[in-house]
Scaffold this motif. Structure first.
Motif, mmCIF file in Angstrom:
data_model
loop_
_atom_site.group_PDB
_atom_site.id
_atom_site.type_symbol
_atom_site.label_atom_id
_atom_site.label_comp_id
_atom_site.label_asym_id
_atom_site.label_seq_id
_atom_site.Cartn_x
_atom_site.Cartn_y
_atom_site.Cartn_z
ATOM 1 N N ASP A 349 6.816 -4.765 -24.203
ATOM 2 C CA ASP A 349 5.520 -4.232 -24.407
ATOM 3 C C ASP A 349 4.574 -4.944 -25.595
ATOM 4 O O ASP A 349 3.418 -4.459 -25.506
ATOM 5 C CB ASP A 349 5.990 -2.795 -24.842
ATOM 6 N N LEU A 350 5.216 -5.664 -26.334
ATOM 7 C CA LEU A 350 4.324 -6.276 -27.290
ATOM 8 C C LEU A 350 3.396 -7.607 -26.245
ATOM 9 O O LEU A 350 2.198 -7.768 -26.718
ATOM 10 C CB LEU A 350 5.276 -7.147 -28.447
ATOM 11 N N VAL A 351 3.826 -7.787 -25.238
ATOM 12 C CA VAL A 351 3.273 -8.666 -24.470
ATOM 13 C C VAL A 351 2.041 -7.871 -23.710
ATOM 14 O O VAL A 351 1.018 -8.266 -23.947
ATOM 15 C CB VAL A 351 4.075 -9.277 -23.338
ATOM 16 N N GLY A 352 2.281 -6.714 -23.183
ATOM 17 C CA GLY A 352 1.402 -5.813 -22.974
ATOM 18 C C GLY A 352 0.500 -5.381 -23.741
ATOM 19 O O GLY A 352 -0.578 -5.306 -23.665
ATOM 20 N N THR A 353 0.628 -5.124 -24.969
ATOM 21 C CA THR A 353 -0.375 -4.988 -26.060
ATOM 22 C C THR A 353 -1.155 -6.214 -26.359
ATOM 23 O O THR A 353 -2.535 -5.966 -26.442
ATOM 24 C CB THR A 353 0.379 -4.738 -27.546
ATOM 25 N N ALA A 354 -0.463 -7.317 -26.274
ATOM 26 C CA ALA A 354 -1.510 -8.308 -26.366
ATOM 27 C C ALA A 354 -2.394 -8.628 -25.401
ATOM 28 O O ALA A 354 -3.605 -9.120 -25.487
ATOM 29 C CB ALA A 354 -0.611 -9.743 -26.523
ATOM 30 N N VAL A 355 -1.871 -8.506 -24.046
ATOM 31 C CA VAL A 355 -2.779 -8.531 -23.020
ATOM 32 C C VAL A 355 -3.972 -7.704 -22.851
ATOM 33 O O VAL A 355 -4.912 -8.115 -22.568
ATOM 34 C CB VAL A 355 -1.903 -8.305 -21.592
#
Length: 961
Positions: A349-355
């Protein structure tokens, strides 16, 4: 059956976690041996929790040969009731037509379906009460353990909803002896979706901590070697990598992959590139990947961040591209390490936040609103749509508000009131003065936050203008006031609403209006009868009311309350019984608890015990079927008090102790009183005074002296404990306090709490005959007005106890005869003992011995061990002979053991007994093992005969006069 969740090609290699895997293996072995455990796996984002769990779930991992359910909580579902439970159980496929025939749903497990259903179409017609759903999930879990040990693995529990965490607490409190391991993984630095529920889970079960920290420098070097197998990493590179990433495995791997993609290696050039990144490793990595991709790939990445693993067509619709482009974009993102292998889901979900960070707040809100509309268009459940809407601040318009209302209804149906309250709170932001919203929100919070619930219902009533609607909100408000001990305010609001309704309707209302008025009137009687400060006015109101015919549910409820309130005021028992019977006359129509319980009390004091028992059994049966545990305990405690007054001490003890055992598995606060009171009273009759005092000392309800029913039953029990301890003056003071309090409240029924009987006998024993006779005369007047054999027997007993010698003989003979013809067997034994003593004092020794011996027998049959021993001592002092009073085998059974034994002897299986008593099968097995040992039987088939034969006194014998 095994339902193991696996994931090929894990995103992170497992490095430096060997000891953690070994710890999980140890906990798994303990679970196999029936030692359940909660393991809390925690650490910061990206530290490798999910990678560790994947290794544990592998075929050669520590959970091999165990049934494993693995679920991951999602941020978008954090507001949805039981989303965590659905993540665990969803792969079992129990909510479809075929799934509902699964043996896993046998018995009480079927109550779990409201929690597991994805949408309204999957829900049964019957709503899922909170406790019923918890019970259903417990039995579903028990069914899964029937074939072997079970592991529940819940990842990303910082996104877990409150209901699912409360269920895990519920499960673990009942897990003693079960082959169960629960592993909950959560992020330490994240804000939790349900912090209070997670804190309670941790506090109540003291989980085994399994904390993942950052990798050490040698472990960072090992990871580097896995990404660059052909190159030996330079120490300066490893040191810089460890420094920048803080040893976080996710950041280490992302940096290493980015370096490899850029053609750099683990050398000085790579170290210089690391220095440029600084501390924003994941965000910088994602930004680097996406800025080199076409716009349609970035759109798909954003869509995945919002919707997750969805059908290509739906992802395409939201991204505004073709399904072919979606599939191609997903593969590109997977190759870049942003999407999981085999799934359309971002790796973290850190990747999702960055996206999503590239879109800005406005862009993310717009995308989520579009996602919500898409979900609506494709027919997804209101809760799934509302989950997106709740992530958009201020999303309140003509389209979103109906969705939020529907989501609240779905949450209510599945027994998730906290979720319903969240949806309704958002509606309330848009419509702060809508009484319907305030009322629904108040109802949703009635259990979890009754104080706020009362405030909301008060507000709803204040903003309601229509007189009929105001009456309805007043009923809801007043009944909720009962749970927060604010009955006087509830009574006031209901009285005002009724006055306004009468002014509006006039003397001849329409049928629907008449039913509303009757419902409000009956609610006023219920609420007003709760506390002493409001009872006198309610009694005056009762005297002015004409009893309704009892043709509707509201009329029957009103009749039931009129019957019990008429009994409280000491009116004719015959008329009270007639009203109560009419309240229960409902062929083919289910009766509510507020009809059954008051009517049963009225019938009990009116000496119609069979009808009273039938009414209580209806409550017990209905609450068992619906898993309404609080109602079940209330009815069981009430029956315990009834049985005690009828001289069935063992049965009373069984009901009271069973109630307390059920209460012991729940957290009901300081409210329970009746079960403790009944248990203490039964213990006194058995001569176990210290335990009786402990039971009364366990009562912690604040301001107990304000309440009508519990306080006076408590005082009677406290006075009997004082007397059993030999503190006659202390007991007399307690009974007088009871009498004064009853007078203050306007309660004059002579058998409801017969303080006057106890006081007259105590005063007579102290030689204060004039005072004793005055109290006895007061009771006699009221008993003659009430008119039952029990009441008249009590009056004769009081007159006999107030005097001594020859003057006491005639009233005591009358008491023995009257009580013998009534259900009050314990008091019959007591009257017979006093008669024997009076005859002995008058010199009639032979006749005295006969009555004393009869008193022993009566007391033994009732289970009044202390009274039997007292009568035996009097008999021996009179020159008679009798062996020691010893316990029969049945007397050695605890109350709960007796209940379990009776249900098993009647043909119930261990599972059926456990479900009916809201306990675990292990609890039943332990009780049953103890029963077999105490009764000397080895088989279920012999139990019924042992129960029939074990009740007769085996060691009490007469050896002449």
């Amino acid at each position: 059956m095994t339902n193991r969740a696996r994931a090929a090609n894990p995103a992170l290699p497992l490095v430096g976690r060997t000891r953690h895997l070994e710890a999980l293996a140890g906990y798994a072995e303990a679970a196999r041996a029936g030692r359940p455990r909660l393991v809390l796996l925690d650490g910061p984002a990206g530290v490798g929790k999910t990678a560790l769990l994947r290794a544990a779930l592998a075929d050669d991992g520590p959970f091999a040969d165990m049934t494993v359910l693995h679920g991951t909580c999602r941020a978008v579902e954090a507001t949805t009731g039981y989303s965590g439970a659905r993540a665990l159980f969803g792969r079992l496929g129990l909510t479809g037509r075929k799934g509902r025939t699964s043996a896993l749903l046998d018995g009480g497990a079927r109550r779990a379906l409201p929690a597991l259903a994805a949408g309204p179409d999957d829900l049964d017609d019957a709503a899922g009460g909170t406790f019923a759903v918890l019970q259903g999930l417990y039995w579903l879990t028990a069914n899964l353990m029937a074939d072997g040990p079970l592991v529940l693995v819940l990842d990303d529990a910082h996104w877990c909803d409150e209901r699912s965490l409360r269920w895990l607490d519920f499960l673990l409190r009942r897990a003693d002896g079960l082959p169960l391991l629960v592993v909950v993984a959560h992020r330490t630095e994240a804000g939790h979706a349900a912090p209070a529920a997670l804190a309670d889970l941790v506090a109540h079960h003291l989980p085994a901590p399994l904390r993942l920290g950052p990798l050490e420098t040698p472990e960072v070097a090992e990871l580097t070697g896995l990404v660059f197998p052909a190159q030996r990493p330079q120490p300066s590179f490893v040191d810089r990598l460890a420094s920048v990433t803080g040893g976080n495995p996710l950041e280490v791997v992302r940096l290493l992959r980015d370096l490899r993609s850029a053609g750099l290696g683990p050398d000085d050039a790579g170290a210089r590139q690391i220095a440029k990144v600084g501390g924003r490793v994941v965000a910088a990595s994602v930004q680097t990947v996406l800025e080199h991709q076409p716009a349609w790939v970035r759109e798909v990445a954003c869509t995945l961040a919002v919707l997750g693993d969805e059908d290509s067509d739906y992802l395409a619709a939201l991204a505004g591209v073709s399904a072919v482009h979606v599939d191609e974009a997903v593969e590109i993102l997977r190759q870049a390490g942003l999407v999981r292998a085999g799934r359309r889901e971002l790796v973290h979900d850190l990747v999702g936040t960055a996206v999503l960070g590239a879109l800005g707040t406005t862009g993310v809100a717009s995308l989520r609103l579009r996602a919500a509309r898409l979900l609506s268009d494709i027919g997804r459940s209101p809760e799934e749509i509302a989950a997106q809407l709740l992530l958009v601040p201020g999303a309140q318009d003509a389209w979103t508000l109906p969705v939020l209302r529907a989501a609240a209804a779905q949450a209510e149906h599945r027994g998730a009131p906290e979720a319903a309250a969240r949806y309704l709170d958002r509606v309330r932001e848009a419509e702060p003065d809508d009484p319907e919203v305030l009322t629904r929100l108040g109802r949703a919070l009635a259990e979890s936050d009754p104080e706020r619930s009362v405030g909301l219902l008060r507000e709803a009533h204040a903003v309601t203008t229509d007189v009929r609607a105001r009456t309805s909100t007043a009923v809801q408000f007043a009944l909720t006031c009962l749970s927060v001990q604010q009955s006087p305010e509830g009574t006031r609001v209901l009285t005002e609403a009724l006055d306004a309704l009468d002014a509006e309707l006039g003397p001849d209302p329409e049928p629907a209006d008449g039913e509303l008025r009757t419902l409000a009137e009956s609610a006023l009687l219920i609420v007003g009868a709760d506390e002493k400060s409001t009872l006198p006015e309610v009694l005056r109101r009762t005297a002015r009311l004409t009893p309704p015919p009892g043709d509707t549910p509201a009329q029957r409820q009103q009749l039931a309350m009129l019957s019990v309130l008429s009994a409280v005021g000491g009116a004719s028992a015959e008329e009270v019984a007639r009203q109560a019977r009419r309240a229960l006359r409902a062929p083919g129509v289910p009766l509510g608890v507020w009809s059954l319980l008051p009517a049963s009390l009225a019938l009990q004091v009116a000496e119609e015990n069979d009808a009273a028992d039938d009414a209580l059994e209806t409550v017990l049966r209905g609450s068992r079927d619906s898993a309404a545990v609080w109602t079940y305990v209330l009815a069981l405690s009430t029956r315990a008090l009834f049985r005690l007054e009828n001289g069935a001490v063992a049965d009373s003890m069984a009901d009271a102790q069973t109630s307390l055992e059920i209460l012991g598995t729940e957290r009901w606060g300081d409210n329970p009183v009746m079960a403790h009171t009944a248990y203490a009273s039964a213990l006194v009759e058995r001569g176990e005074v210290e335990r009786a005092e402990e039971a009364l000392d366990a009562i912690k309800r604040p301001h107990l002296d304000r309440f009508v029913w519990e306080y006076h039953w408590y005082l009677m029990a406290r006075g009997r404990v004082q007397l059993a301890r030999g503190d006659v003056h202390g007991a007399l003071e307690v009974f007088r306090t009871c009498g004064d309090s009853l007078e203050e409240a306007g309660i004059t029924n002579p058998v409801l709490t017969p303080w006057w009987l106890e006081s007259a006998c105590l005063l007579g024993g102290l030689g204060r005959t004039a005072e004793a006779l005055e109290v006895a005369e007061l009771g006699t007047r009221r008993a003659e007005r009430w008119g039952t054999r029990r009441a008249l027997g009590y009056a004769a007993l009081a007159r006999g106890g107030a005097t001594s010698g020859a003057a006491a003989v005639d009233p005591l003979r009358e008491a023995v005869a009257l009580l013998g013809a009534s259900p009050a067997r314990g008091h019959q034994a007591r009257a017979t003992l006093l008669l024997g003593r009076a005859l002995l004092a008058d010199g009639r020794v032979r006749e005295a011995r006969e009555h004393l011996r009869e008193s022993v027998g009566l007391a033994r049959r009732c289970g009044c061990v202390a009274l039997a021993r007292e009568a035996r001592e009097a008999l021996i002092a009179a020159g008679g002979r009798m062996g020691e009073i010893t316990s029969s085998a049945l007397d050695m059974l605890t109350g709960t053991e007796r209940t379990v034994a009776g249900l098993v002897a009647a043909g119930g299986s261990n599972r059926e007994v456990a479900e009916s008593l809201f306990v675990t099968m292990r609890t039943v097995e332990l009780h049953l093992t103890s029963v077999y040992r105490k009764l000397g039987v080895a088989r279920r088939a012999d139990l019924a005969e042992a129960l029939r034969g074990g009740g007769s006194p085996a060691s009490s014998r007469t050896a002449g006069r």
